[in-house]
Structure formats: structure tokens, C-alpha cells
Scaffold this active site. Structure first.
Site, mmCIF file in Angstrom:
data_model
loop_
_atom_site.group_PDB
_atom_site.id
_atom_site.type_symbol
_atom_site.label_atom_id
_atom_site.label_comp_id
_atom_site.label_asym_id
_atom_site.label_seq_id
_atom_site.Cartn_x
_atom_site.Cartn_y
_atom_site.Cartn_z
ATOM 1 N N LEU A 15 0.823 -1.215 0.000
ATOM 2 C CA LEU A 15 0.000 0.000 0.000
ATOM 3 C C LEU A 15 0.854 1.261 0.000
ATOM 4 O O LEU A 15 0.330 2.372 0.009
ATOM 5 C CB LEU A 15 -0.902 0.007 1.244
ATOM 6 C CG LEU A 15 -1.909 -1.132 1.363
ATOM 7 C CD1 LEU A 15 -2.762 -0.964 2.611
ATOM 8 C CD2 LEU A 15 -2.796 -1.213 0.131
ATOM 9 N N THR B 5 10.201 -3.793 2.309
ATOM 10 C CA THR B 5 9.244 -4.627 3.014
ATOM 11 C C THR B 5 9.651 -6.096 2.912
ATOM 12 O O THR B 5 10.720 -6.432 2.379
ATOM 13 C CB THR B 5 7.799 -4.338 2.541
ATOM 14 O OG1 THR B 5 6.904 -5.057 3.379
ATOM 15 C CG2 THR B 5 7.541 -4.744 1.098
ATOM 16 N N LYS C 246 14.034 -6.898 4.834
ATOM 17 C CA LYS C 246 14.450 -5.901 5.825
ATOM 18 C C LYS C 246 15.818 -6.200 6.441
ATOM 19 O O LYS C 246 16.537 -5.300 6.839
ATOM 20 C CB LYS C 246 13.387 -5.760 6.920
ATOM 21 C CG LYS C 246 12.106 -5.110 6.398
ATOM 22 C CD LYS C 246 11.110 -4.874 7.516
ATOM 23 C CE LYS C 246 9.824 -4.266 6.974
ATOM 24 N NZ LYS C 246 8.905 -3.840 8.034
ATOM 25 N N ASP D 88 9.535 1.740 11.887
ATOM 26 C CA ASP D 88 8.442 1.001 12.537
ATOM 27 C C ASP D 88 8.378 1.315 14.037
ATOM 28 O O ASP D 88 7.296 1.512 14.594
ATOM 29 C CB ASP D 88 8.615 -0.508 12.346
ATOM 30 C CG ASP D 88 8.337 -0.949 10.914
ATOM 31 O OD1 ASP D 88 7.548 -0.259 10.239
ATOM 32 O OD2 ASP D 88 8.902 -1.964 10.486
ATOM 33 N N ALA E 296 6.500 -11.407 19.995
ATOM 34 C CA ALA E 296 7.715 -10.581 20.064
ATOM 35 C C ALA E 296 8.883 -11.198 19.302
ATOM 36 O O ALA E 296 9.864 -10.517 19.017
ATOM 37 C CB ALA E 296 8.102 -10.355 21.522
ATOM 38 N N GLY F 284 8.860 -12.160 16.197
ATOM 39 C CA GLY F 284 8.811 -11.791 14.773
ATOM 40 C C GLY F 284 9.450 -10.424 14.537
ATOM 41 O O GLY F 284 9.864 -9.752 15.484
ATOM 42 N N ASN G 229 5.779 -15.141 23.079
ATOM 43 C CA ASN G 229 5.892 -15.745 21.752
ATOM 44 C C ASN G 229 5.482 -17.207 21.818
ATOM 45 O O ASN G 229 5.641 -17.853 22.852
ATOM 46 C CB ASN G 229 7.339 -15.645 21.245
ATOM 47 C CG ASN G 229 7.409 -15.570 19.727
ATOM 48 O OD1 ASN G 229 6.642 -14.835 19.108
ATOM 49 N ND2 ASN G 229 8.320 -16.326 19.119
ATOM 50 N N ARG G 230 4.931 -17.712 20.683
ATOM 51 C CA ARG G 230 4.603 -19.136 20.615
ATOM 52 C C ARG G 230 5.873 -19.952 20.869
ATOM 53 O O ARG G 230 5.903 -20.815 21.723
ATOM 54 C CB ARG G 230 4.021 -19.442 19.223
ATOM 55 C CG ARG G 230 3.747 -20.887 18.970
ATOM 56 C CD ARG G 230 3.120 -21.077 17.609
ATOM 57 N NE ARG G 230 3.986 -20.590 16.524
ATOM 58 C CZ ARG G 230 3.677 -20.642 15.235
ATOM 59 N NH1 ARG G 230 2.508 -21.140 14.871
ATOM 60 N NH2 ARG G 230 4.499 -20.192 14.316
ATOM 61 N N GLY H 58 -3.727 -1.554 13.175
ATOM 62 C CA GLY H 58 -2.397 -1.152 12.710
ATOM 63 C C GLY H 58 -2.346 -0.081 11.638
ATOM 64 O O GLY H 58 -1.258 0.263 11.168
HETATM 65 P P1 ATR Z 1 8.518 -12.372 10.732
HETATM 66 O O1 ATR Z 1 7.803 -11.146 11.226
HETATM 67 O O2 ATR Z 1 9.874 -12.496 11.316
HETATM 68 O O3 ATR Z 1 8.456 -12.539 9.254
HETATM 69 P P2 ATR Z 1 6.377 -14.318 10.996
HETATM 70 O O4 ATR Z 1 6.679 -15.684 10.528
HETATM 71 O O5 ATR Z 1 5.512 -13.447 10.164
HETATM 72 O O6 ATR Z 1 7.749 -13.614 11.368
HETATM 73 O O7 ATR Z 1 5.727 -14.445 12.437
HETATM 74 C C1 ATR Z 1 5.485 -13.314 13.209
HETATM 75 C C2 ATR Z 1 5.091 -13.748 14.582
HETATM 76 O O8 ATR Z 1 3.832 -14.429 14.521
HETATM 77 C C3 ATR Z 1 6.056 -14.713 15.260
HETATM 78 O O9 ATR Z 1 6.197 -14.270 16.575
HETATM 79 C C4 ATR Z 1 5.336 -16.048 15.195
HETATM 80 O O10 ATR Z 1 5.611 -16.938 16.282
HETATM 81 P P3 ATR Z 1 6.824 -17.983 16.217
HETATM 82 O O11 ATR Z 1 8.068 -17.174 16.485
HETATM 83 O O12 ATR Z 1 6.548 -18.961 17.299
HETATM 84 O O13 ATR Z 1 6.805 -18.581 14.852
HETATM 85 C C5 ATR Z 1 3.911 -15.590 15.318
HETATM 86 N N1 ATR Z 1 2.959 -16.581 14.837
HETATM 87 C C6 ATR Z 1 2.739 -16.988 13.577
HETATM 88 N N2 ATR Z 1 1.743 -17.905 13.540
HETATM 89 C C7 ATR Z 1 1.331 -18.088 14.817
HETATM 90 C C8 ATR Z 1 0.323 -18.898 15.447
HETATM 91 N N3 ATR Z 1 -0.471 -19.694 14.728
HETATM 92 N N4 ATR Z 1 0.188 -18.797 16.780
HETATM 93 C C9 ATR Z 1 0.962 -17.970 17.508
HETATM 94 N N5 ATR Z 1 1.924 -17.182 16.984
HETATM 95 C C10 ATR Z 1 2.111 -17.241 15.656
#
Ligand code: ATR
Length: 309
Positions: free
Chosen positions: A33, A79, A83, A124, A150, A152, A174-175, A276
Site C-alpha cells: 500500500l 518490506t 528488511k 516502525d 515478540a 517476529g 511468543n509461541r 495497525g
Molecule cells: P517475521 O515477522 O519475522 O516474518 P512471521 O513468521 O511473520 O515472522 O511471524 C510473526 C510472529 O507471529 C512470530 O512471533 C510467530 O511466532 P513464532 O516465532 O513462534 O513462529 C507468530 N505466529 C505466527 N503464527 C502463529 C500462530 N499460529 N500462533 C501464535 N503465533 C504465531
């Protein structure tokens, strides 16, 4: 044309009166965008400039920067997924961006001897500070923050900004909790500075499925979602939303859909919510300020976004 590839760069100004001067690179990039955000602003500032999209393959970011500058591009947004690679392709990186581990804005500077230097910034983090001020009329630094996702890229940028703003508490959730270990150490280092009295002893990490998250949420007043959970309208919320209380401010970095499940549930729990869009707006406005050295017409940019969303 939605976007150009590197091979097509010599044709960017074909059948256009105004030259392409600014661009976003990504892969894919067609959905970005950024042109809708920046073109109205460039027009309002009477810049004789177009903003275009350029699709760049991983591994070709440095080459892209060189080629784009050669054809007249004077400012670049970066993007996903570039990055990190963009940071490595800069001659200088802003200290905040270095800690965030990523750059999203490239500024070109030409020295007297004609050498071109690239400086990378990350808007950001600072854009998030402005978004929180706008949405909730409060300073980020005065808040106790919990970041979901956190580990990501977006989560890391926002976490760094919270340390720079001296937030009195920062909880990283974080997951995959193991992703947070080194980040917590780096952020503590960053906070270990005389002028930063904030969360240096109060950066905690927690897994998204840890039952203690309920307590961590109760101790926080700003909850930020930076996970990708919510991007699909059928997605659930990333946490148990009955844990959200009326005192919470809930910010979801997702803006499409405008109201994720997390935001809908948070609203019905009596919390204040924001999506956002304000982060998208303010990170873009800050990029423009770096390129042009003047205030960005924020309301014009907001209008550009509203028109498409
Ligand atoms: P990035 O921003 O580095 O490209 P991403 O893959 O888009 O990363 O994921 C961003 C965030 O979303 C990460 O914190 C990811 O958790 P993990 O580090 O455990 O992978 C989180 N995320 C993605 N899918 C998720 C889900 N189904 N449940 C919980 N967190 C999730």
C-alpha cells in the site's frame, strides 16, 4: 503496471511525465500500500516525483539499490522479506535500526566526490510511538507493555522502541519462547545505559500457551499483537480473550481485516482498541521526513489509505 522488476528498471519513466523518485521493494510487492500512502503526500508537497513498486529477488537487494539509484530513485522503503538483507546492504545503519535488526527506509547521500552512500533507518519503532500517542492519547513510555509475537520482525522493532522509550515494564510473549532468549539479553544491554531507566530489569519472556500469561496480562496496560494470527478473518485470537480487562489498551498491528477477533473480543471486554493503520501511516510519514527533510502531510496520507481500505 503494478510493479517493475530489476530488468525493467530502464523503462520506469516510459510514458510518464513525472520521474520515478521513490520506491518500495519487496517480494511479493504488488500488494504493497506504500504508493497509495506516499503518492498523495508527494503530490501535496508539489514534488515532481512518482512512487513505484519494485519486485526484488532475495540475494539481489544490494544490486537493486545500486541500479535503482542509477535510474533516479532517491528514497526506498523495504518490506518483507528484505528488511534484514537491506540492513547488510547499507553503508551506515541508524543505531535504533541496528538494535531492531532490520531497516525499512533507505536514504541516499552523495558526497562531494560523487560517491553514493546508503543509510538505513527503521521507522516502525518510532512510528509505533506516534501511533500510540494518536490512538490512545498517551506516551508509550508511560505504559506497561506486553507484546504478543515478540519473536517476529514487527515484534522486535516494537520491543526495542519500548526500551528506548523507558517503558516501566516489557513482557515479550511468543509461541516459540526460545526465540526470545537472545533478544531479551540484547534489549537488556540496550537498556543498560544511563539515560535509559526503563525496563532493563523488567524484561520478561513467556510462552503464549503458558497459563501464567493471565497474570502477565493483568499486570500490563498495553497489549500489542504482532503475531500474524488474525490476518485471515476466520483466525482465532492469539490469547484467551476473557483475560482482557477494561483497563487494557489493545493494539493489533494487523489493519486488514480492520477488526481482528482479538480486537472484537477486547472491545466486548470493555478495553480500548486500535488497529495497525496508524502504525502503517506513521512509519510511512517518518520515511518521507527522512527523504525530504520536512514534515509529512499526515492527513493527506491518511486520506490516501482510507480511500483504498
Ligand atoms: P517475521 O515477522 O519475522 O516474518 P512471521 O513468521 O511473520 O515472522 O511471524 C510473526 C510472529 O507471529 C512470530 O512471533 C510467530 O511466532 P513464532 O516465532 O513462534 O513462529 C507468530 N505466529 C505466527 N503464527 C502463529 C500462530 N499460529 N500462533 C501464535 N503465533 C504465531
Amino acid at each position: 503496471m503494478d510493479y517493475f522488476t530489476l530488468d525493467q528498471l530502464d523503462r520506469i519513466n516510459e510514458s510518464h511525465e513525472r520521474p520515478a523518485r521513490f520506491a518500495v521493494i519487496g517480494n511479493p510487492v504488488a500488494h504493497s500500500l506504500s504508493p497509495q500512502l506516499h503518492q498523495p503526500a508527494l503530490d501535496a508537497l508539489e514534488q515532481n516525483a512518482r512512487y513505484i513498486r519494485v519486485e526484488v529477488e532475495p540475494g539481489q537487494v544490494k544490486e537493486a539499490f545500486e541500479k535503482m539509484h542509477a535510474v533516479g530513485i532517491r528514497g526506498i522503503n523495504v518490506t518483507v522479506p528484505h528488511k534484514l538483507e537491506a540492513m547488510a546492504a547499507c553503508h551506515r545503519v541508524d543505531p535504533g535500526a541496528l538494535t531492531m535488526g532490520a531497516v525499512n527506509t533507505i536514504v541516499f547521500e552523495e558526497s562531494d566526490d560523487g560517491e553514493v552512500k546508503r543509510t538505513g533507518f527503521n521507522t516502525d519503532g518510532p512510528g509505533f510511538t506516534r501511533a500510540i500517542r494518536e490512538e490512545f492519547d498517551i506516551d508509550l513510555g508511560s505504559l506497561r507493555v506486553l507484546i504478543l509475537g515478540a519473536g517476529g520482525g514487527a515484534g522486535r522493532a516494537i520491543a526495542t522502541q519500548c526500551v528506548l522509550e523507558n517503558c516501566s515494564q516489557l513482557i515479550l510473549a511468543n509461541r516459540t519462547v526460545s526465540k526470545l532468549t537472545s533478544m531479551r539479553a540484547e534489549l537488556s544491554q540496550l537498556g543498560n545505559h544511563e539515560s535509559l531507566e526503563g525496563p532493563r530489569d523488567r524484561i520478561e519472556t513467556i510462552a503464549l500457551d503458558d497459563p501464567a500469561l493471565e497474570e502477565a496480562l493483568a499486570a500490563s496496560n498495553l497489549i500489542v499483537n504482532t503475531t500474524s494470527v488474525g490476518l485471515k478473518s476466520i483466525d482465532p485470537a492469539p490469547i484467551t480473550t476473557t483475560w482482557i480487562q477494561p483497563h487494557h489498551l489493545v493494539y493489533d498491528t494487523i489493519y486488514n481485516p480492520a477488526k481482528t477477533r482479538l480486537l472484537r473480543d477486547a472491545e466486548s471486554q470493555g478495553a480500548r482498541i486500535a488497529n495497525g493503520l496508524s502504525l502503517l501511516l506513521h512509519q510511512g510519514a517518518l520515511s518521507l521526513e527522512y527523504w525530504l527533510g520536512q514534515d509529512a502531510p499526515v492527513e493527506v496520507m491518511r486520506g490516501g489509505l482510507k480511500e483504498i481500505l
